[in-house]
Write an enzyme that holds these catalytic residues in place. Structure first.
Site, short mmCIF file in Angstrom:
data_model
loop_
_atom_site.label_atom_id
_atom_site.label_comp_id
_atom_site.label_asym_id
_atom_site.label_seq_id
_atom_site.Cartn_x
_atom_site.Cartn_y
_atom_site.Cartn_z
NE ARG A 139 44.27 23.37 -73.21
CZ ARG A 139 45.60 23.31 -73.31
NH1 ARG A 139 46.17 22.43 -74.11
NH2 ARG A 139 46.36 24.12 -72.58
CD GLU B 257 43.84 16.36 -71.62
OE1 GLU B 257 44.72 16.78 -70.84
OE2 GLU B 257 43.82 16.65 -72.83
CG HIS C 177 47.85 17.28 -72.65
ND1 HIS C 177 46.77 18.02 -72.26
CD2 HIS C 177 48.72 18.17 -73.19
CE1 HIS C 177 46.96 19.30 -72.55
NE2 HIS C 177 48.16 19.41 -73.13
CB ILE C 178 53.09 13.52 -74.54
CG1 ILE C 178 52.64 12.84 -75.84
CG2 ILE C 178 52.84 12.64 -73.33
CD1 ILE C 178 53.55 11.74 -76.31
N GLY C 179 52.12 16.72 -75.99
CA GLY C 179 52.57 17.62 -77.06
C GLY C 179 53.88 18.32 -76.77
CB SER C 180 54.83 20.87 -74.49
OG SER C 180 54.23 20.55 -73.25
CB THR D 3 48.29 18.58 -81.09
OG1 THR D 3 48.24 19.55 -82.15
CG2 THR D 3 48.74 17.24 -81.62
CG ASP E 246 49.06 15.01 -77.13
OD1 ASP E 246 49.39 14.02 -76.44
OD2 ASP E 246 49.51 16.15 -76.95
C1 8YV Z 1 51.44 21.66 -71.59
C2 8YV Z 1 49.77 22.51 -73.33
O1 8YV Z 1 52.14 20.53 -71.32
O2 8YV Z 1 51.04 24.48 -73.06
C3 8YV Z 1 49.95 23.99 -73.27
O3 8YV Z 1 48.94 24.69 -73.47
O4 8YV Z 1 48.76 22.06 -73.71
C4 8YV Z 1 50.78 21.49 -72.92
O5 8YV Z 1 51.68 21.34 -73.94
C5 8YV Z 1 50.51 21.90 -70.46
O6 8YV Z 1 49.50 22.78 -70.74
C6 8YV Z 1 51.28 22.33 -69.24
O7 8YV Z 1 50.52 23.09 -68.35
#
Ligand code: 8YV
Length: 321
Positions: free
Chosen positions: A240, A269, A287-290, A238, A264
């Site tokens: 990079r 990407e 890439h939906i971690g946040s 989760t 994720d």
């Molecule tokens: C974000 C992330 O959604 O914050 C980070 O580093 O990888 C993600 O959770 C994304 O980077 C938003 O710019």
């Protein structure tokens, strides 16, 4: 009345965040949410005091060097900052900030989802239902792995890693970790520290990658390290994509060396290595971690707090450069 600072906002942000931006700044929003090329980023920065960017904008040394003199800050809506050349920003006296802490819980939740999903073959199972190919139930059908009582190795015991450890303890997992520095006992919570990643890997029935992408962690999970994992291990990432050697991971998943992977984040990407799609033992997320309402609002407000501090002449809380 003093003129409001002009901010180039490179991506569409949550409504509440854009509302505050528009109140406090002259915000150049991206209503269509189109991805700007480097050339567009540079030309759109004309007459701008700061850029509010996401990880989708590569702020390379070349781009930063060509930003107009007026640009004072690059404020990132992300915790990761591998997309920004900090040295180049320092050379130009440009502030750089990120958004730590506020997305740690949401990202750790996705790590848990991937651990569970990969172990219990959730994508493969759901596919059976969606394609109407679920034929029957049997005692030996779709057997997966149990998390409970297993050993979990965490690479990168920062904010997210520590929350993953806490959640995994709820599944009675034994936590091992590798980090540049050892945590104090209060934050370690009984987790077993490994000074180098290679000595930890043979213990890891499950492995969660939570370290940032840096030159030191580039392709950290390569063929040699995968070989050190126990047969049938599960890997989740989760952080990079750059931390993983895709070809090596795909080969190990194909060969059955690894039971499954949950990802994720990916190299390149959204044009990810096509090999992942062909494998049934992968759980793949975009890439939906946040990506929760609460977290994306909090990230936006944190970025705005940093902007406010910079334009009030104060030290921004999350200063990187
Ligand atoms: C974000 C992330 O959604 O914050 C980070 O580093 O990888 C993600 O959770 C994304 O980077 C938003 O710019």
């Amino acid at each position: 009345m003093q003129k409001k600072p002009v901010i180039l906002v490179t991506r569409k942000l949550p409504e509440a965040v854009e509302t505050r931006l528009a109140e406090d700044y002259e915000a150049h929003l991206n209503a269509e949410d189109q991805i700007y090329s480097s050339a567009e980023l540079i030309s759109l920065s004309d007459g701008v005091d700061a850029l509010l960017v996401c990880h989708t904008e590569k702020m390379s040394a070349e781009v930063i060097a060509r930003l107009p003199q007026r640009v004072r800050a690059i404020v990132s809506f992300s915790v990761g900052y591998d997309h920004i050349d900090l040295d180049a920003a320092r050379k130009r006296d440009i502030f750089v900030t990120n958004t730590p802490e506020v997305l740690s819980d949401a990202t750790a939740e996705i790590a848990m989802l991937l651990l569970l999903g990969a172990a219990r073959r959730s994508s493969e199972c759901e596919q059976l239902i969606r394609t109407a190919t679920w034929a029957d139930w049997s005692p030996t059908y779709m057997l997966g792995l149990q998390l409970t009582g297993k050993r979990l190795g965490i690479v990168g015991m920062g904010r997210v890693g520590q929350i993953v450890a806490r959640r995994a303890r709820g599944f009675d997992m034994e936590i091992h970790y590798h980090n540049r520095t050892r945590l104090d006992p209060e934050r370690e919570q009984g987790a077993i520290y490994h000074e180098d990643v290679d000595s930890m890997l043979p213990h890891c029935q499950f492995l969660s990658i939570n370290c940032p992408a840096t030159p030191d962690t580039h392709q950290l999970l390569n063929a040699e390290r995968i070989a050190l994992l126990p047969d049938g291990a599960v890997v989740v990432n989760t952080s990079r994509g750059a931390v993983v050697d895709d070809d090596a991971l795909i080969a190990a998943l194909k060969a059955g060396k690894l039971f499954a992977a949950g990802l994720d984040v990916f190299n390149n990407e959204p044009d990810i290595h096509p090999g992942y799609r062909e494998l049934s033992n992968t759980v793949l997320l975009p890439h939906i971690g946040s990506a929760t309402v609460e977290t994306r609002n909090a990230m936006g407000f944190r970025a705005l707090d940093n902007l406010d501090a910079i334009f009030a002449g104060n030290e921004p809380r999350d200063r990187l450069a």
